[in-house]
Design an enzyme around this catalytic site. Structure first.
Site, PDB file in Angstrom:
ATOM      1  N   LYS A   1       0.855  -1.189   0.000  1.00 41.96           N
ATOM      2  CA  LYS A   1       0.000   0.000   0.000  1.00 41.96           C
ATOM      3  C   LYS A   1       0.886   1.233   0.000  1.00 41.96           C
ATOM      4  CE  LYS A   1      -4.168   1.426  -0.325  1.00 41.96           C
ATOM      5  NZ  LYS A   1      -4.949   1.065  -1.510  1.00 41.96           N
TER       6      LYS A   1
ATOM      7  N   SER B   1      -8.701  -0.350  -5.036  1.00 42.67           N
ATOM      8  CA  SER B   1      -8.877   0.065  -3.649  1.00 42.67           C
ATOM      9  C   SER B   1     -10.351   0.329  -3.355  1.00 42.67           C
ATOM     10  CB  SER B   1      -8.005   1.286  -3.352  1.00 42.67           C
ATOM     11  OG  SER B   1      -7.572   1.280  -2.014  1.00 42.67           O
TER      12      SER B   1
END
Length: 631
Positions: A192, A393
Site C-alpha cells: 500500500k 482500492s
C-alpha cells in the site's frame, strides 16, 4: 400643459414598450441558449472529425466556465461511450466517407479506455472506410489510436517519441522534515504505497516490485496492440535505442518516424486537409486545406443511444471517491448513493450495472455507495459490475456488491488495503517559538493533537482501527469472490493487478466492456438483451451552468474549420505540459495531507497509468500559479 402631459405619456408608453420588447428578446435569447442542442440536421456527406482535444474519460467533470479568466486551459474531457457510439455509427453510415482523428492536442486516457477506442477505430478501417490521423506529435496513447488508422500523418516540425508507462513520483519526506511536519501513518498492506510520499524519500522495494510487474504488463499490451495494427512498423527497434535513431536522422524526429514506418506522411495541417478533401470533397467558398466535415457533437446527437425496451440502470462511480457531495467526474458518497436510491425508486429498473472507473478514495464513502447498491439486491434486481480503466482500492470495495464482475484485460484493479494519514505540527511551531501545554484528564484528552503532537495511545488506537477496517475489506472480498480470508490477504496487501492477472486470481469473472455487462444483467433478469436499454443514473448540469459555459466559452474549437484550428504542441510543448501536470499532482497531494477527512482506500500507482488526475479545486489553483510563475 395638457399637450405636454400627453406627449410625456406617449414617451413613457414608448419607453415601456421598448423595455418590454428588449426583455422579450433577452429572455428569448436566453431560452435559445439554454435549450441549445447540437444540430442533428447538420449531418451531410463528409469526414467525421474526432477532435480529441484533452482526454477520454468515463464521466466528464462539469467544466468551469471561469477557467479562462484564471489562466486555465479549456482542454475537454470526452465521454468514452459517446466516442465509441460515434465510431460504431460511422462504420456503417454511408454519409461518413472517412474518419479523421485530430490528435494534435490529445492528452490520452487510461489503458483500458485507449484500447476500447483503438479497437473501435480498427473496426471502422476494417469496414473499408479511410481513417486518417494527424498530430504534431503523438503521445503513447495517441499513437495507439493512430496505429489503427489507414494513414498516419505527423507535422514535419514535430515527431513522436514513446515514453512507456511509469515515471517520476514526488516524495515529500525531506521537505516535511525541514518544515518539522510529522506524518502519522496508519496502514495495512506492505504494497500500500499511497502513503509513501509522506514517509519516504524514495520508492520502497515492495512498491518497486509491484510497479515493475504492473507497468511491464501494461506496456507489453501497448506494444502488442500497435504491432498488430501496424505490423510493418519497426516499433521494437525504435523503442530500443531512440537516441541513436534520432541522432541518425540528424535530429529530425519526424523523418525518423517515417523511416521506421511509424507514420505514412509528413505534412502540416494544410497538406493534411487537402488530402482529406481529395477523399470527401472540399466545401465551396472555404480556403484551401478545408474539407467537408461532420462535427462530433452533431454526429453524437444524430445517433442517440437506444431507448426502447426494458430499462437497465447504470450507476457510475468515476474519479476519486470522496465523502459528501461532488459533481460529475468525482464520486461523492452522498451524491452517488442518492442518485442510485432515487433511480431505484422512480425508474422501474429491471437490473443494475455498477460501472466503476475509480482509483478509490474514502473508505467511508465507498461503504456508503456499496450499501446503496445492496438496496438494488434487496429489491430483487441482479447487479453486474463493469470495471472500466480503474477499479482499485475503494473502487474494488464498491465492486464487492456485484453478482458478477466484468473487466478489460488492461483494467487496473485490486489494491485491497486501507490507510490513514494525520499530520501534526508541533516541531514546525517550535521552530518559530510556539509551544503548547494543557491539562488532560484521560490519555485521549485533546487527541489527536495536531499542534502539540499525537501521543502513543492515540497512535495504537488509530492503527487498530485501520487493521479492523482492512479485516472488513478482506472479508467483503472473501464473501463476494468465494475465497478464504487468508487467500484474499495473500493477493491483497495493497497490491495492484492488471485485469488479465486479476481474472486468474478470481478477482474478476469475465472480460468485456459496459455493453457485455448490460447484456449479462438483462440475461440475469430473464430479459432479451436485444430488447433493453441503459438508463444512466446521472445528474445533468443545471441550465444556469450550461448558459454560463455557452456564453463564456467564446466559441469552441470544434466550431472552427480544419485549417483554422490552432496547432498542437511540439516535443518541448508537451514537456511543459507534463511539468504543469506534475505541479498539479503536488497540489493534490498537499491537499490530501492537510484536509483528508477519513480512512482512505486509494491507489497511488494508478496515477502513473494515465493522464494526470487533478481535482477541479487543484486545477483552479494551478492556473493561478502558472499565471504567476510563467510555466
Amino acid at each position: 400643459m395638457r399637450l405636454v402631459r400627453g406627449a410625456w405619456k406617449i414617451l413613457v408608453g414608448i419607453k415601456d414598450f421598448l423595455v418590454l420588447v428588449l426583455m422579450l428578446l433577452f429572455f428569448a435569447g436566453l431560452f435559445t441558449i439554454l435549450s441549445y442542442k447540437p444540430n442533428k440536421a447538420a449531418i451531410h456527406d463528409g469526414a467525421l472529425v474526432l477532435a480529441l482535444d484533452g482526454t477520454i474519460v468515463e464521466q466528464p467533470e462539469q467544466p468551469d466556465p471561469f477557467a479562462r479568466f484564471s489562466g486555465g486551459e479549456r482542454l475537454q474531457q470526452h465521454r468514452l461511450r459517446d466516442v465509441l457510439r460515434a465510431l460504431e455509427a460511422a462504420r456503417t453510415d454511408d454519409r461518413v466517407k472517412a474518419v479523421v482523428l485530430d490528435l494534435d492536442r490529445f492528452m490520452g486516457g487510461y489503458p483500458a479506455t485507449i484500447t476500447e477506442v483503438a479497437d473501435a477505430v480498427g473496426k471502422v478501417r476494417a469496414g473499408g472506410k479511410k481513417v486518417l490521423a494527424y498530430a504534431t506529435g503523438y503521445t503513447d496513447d495517441g499513437y495507439a489510436l493512430a496505429a489503427n488508422a489507414s494513414e498516419i500523418w505527423v507535422n514535419p516540425l514535430g515527431g513522436t517519441l514513446f515514453a512507456g508507462p511509469g515515471g517520476t513520483q514526488i516524495y515529500y519526506k525531506g521537505l516535511m522534515d525541514k518544515l518539522g511536519v510529522n506524518a502519522h501513518v496508519y496502514k495495512v498492506g506492505k504494497f500500500k504505497s499511497a502513503v509513501e510520499p509522506y514517509i519516504r524519500s524514495d520508492m520502497s522495494p515492495e512498491a518497486r516490485e509491484a510497479n515493475q510487474a504492473l507497468y511491464g504488463a501494461i506496456f507489453s499490451q501497448w506494444q502488442e496492440g500497435v504491432t498488430k495494427a501496424r505490423p510493418k512498423a519497426r516499433i521494437a527497434d525504435y523503442l530500443g535505442k531512440p537516441d541513436e535513431v534520432v541522432v541518425g536522422a540528424k535530429g529530425d524526429i519526424a523523418a525518423a518516424n517515417l523511416a521506421y514506418g511509424l507514420v505514412d506522411k509528413v505534412g502540416d495541417r494544410l497538406a493534411f486537409g487537402k488530402r482529406v478533401a481529395e477523399i470527401v470533397g472540399a466545401p465551396s467558398g472555404k480556403p484551401a486545406g478545408n474539407f467537408k466535415a461532420i462535427k462530433l457533437a452533431d454526429w453524437v446527437a444524430a445517433n442517440p443511444a437506444p431507448s426502447g425496451g426494458d430499462a437497465i440502470g447504470v450507476i457510475t462511480v468515476a474519479g476519486e471517491i470522496v465523502d459528501g457531495k461532488a459533481g460529475p467526474g468525482t464520486a461523492g458518497g452522498d451524491t452517488v448513493s442518492a442518485l442510485l436510491l432515487k433511480g431505484l425508486a422512480e425508474k422501474k429498473l429491471k437490473a443494475l450495472v455498477l460501472r466503476v472507473d475509480s482509483p478509490g478514495g474514502s473508505a467511508m464513502a465507498s461503504e456508503q455507495i456499496r450499501q446503496a447498491v445492496l438496496q438494488a439486491k434487496a429489491q430483487g434486481l441482479p447487479v453486474v459490475v463493469s470495471m472500466g480503466s480503474l477499479a482499485a482500492s475503494g473502487g474494488y470495495w464498491v465492486s464487492t456488491a456485484g453478482d458478477t464482475i466484468f473487466a478489460e484485460p488492461s483494467t487496473i484493479t485490486g489494491s485491497i488495503g486501507i490507510f490513514g494519514v494525520l499530520p501534526s505540527f508541533e516541531n514546525s511551531l517550535a521552530k518559530i517559538g510556539v509551544t503548547s501545554d494543557g491539562v488532560r484528564t484521560t490519555p485521549l484528552s485533546g487527541q489527536p493533537d495536531v499542534m502539540g503532537g499525537i501521543n502513543p495511545a492515540t497512535d495504537r488506537i488509530l492503527q487498530a482501527a485501520i487493521e479492523a477496517g482492512y479485516g472488513r475489506f478482506v472479508n467483503l472480498v472473501a464473501q463476494s469472490r468465494k475465497l478464504t480470508p487468508q487467500r484474499v490477504d495473500e493477493i491483497g496487501q495493497g497490491r495492484v493487478w492488471i485485469g488479465g492477472v486479476a481474472h486468474q486470481l478470481k478477482l474478476v469473472d469475465r472480460f468485456g466492456g459496459i455493453d457485455a455487462a448490460i447484456a449479462e444483467a438483462a440475461t440475469r433478469a430473464k430479459l432479451d438483451p436485444k430488447n433493453v436499454h441503459a438508463v444512466y443514473l446521472e445528474k445533468e448540469p443545471d441550465a444556469w451552468t450550461r448558459f454560463l459555459n455557452d456564453v463564456l466559452a467564446g466559441g469552441d474549437d470544434d466550431d472552427r474549420d480544419w485549417a483554422d484550428q490552432p496547432a498542437g504542441a511540439d516535443l518541448y510543448g508537451r514537456i511543459a505540459a507534463e511539468r504543469r501536470a506534475l505541479l498539479g499532482q503536488a497540489l493534490g497531494d498537499a491537499r490530501r495531507l492537510a484536509m483528508g477527512g477519513s480512512v482512505q482506500a486509494r491507489c497511488l500507482e494508478c496515477a502513473a497509468m494515465g493522464p494526470a488526475m487533478v481535482r477541479a479545486e487543484d486545477r483552479s489553483l494551478l492556473g493561478l500559479l502558472i499565471a504567476r510563475i510563467g510555466l
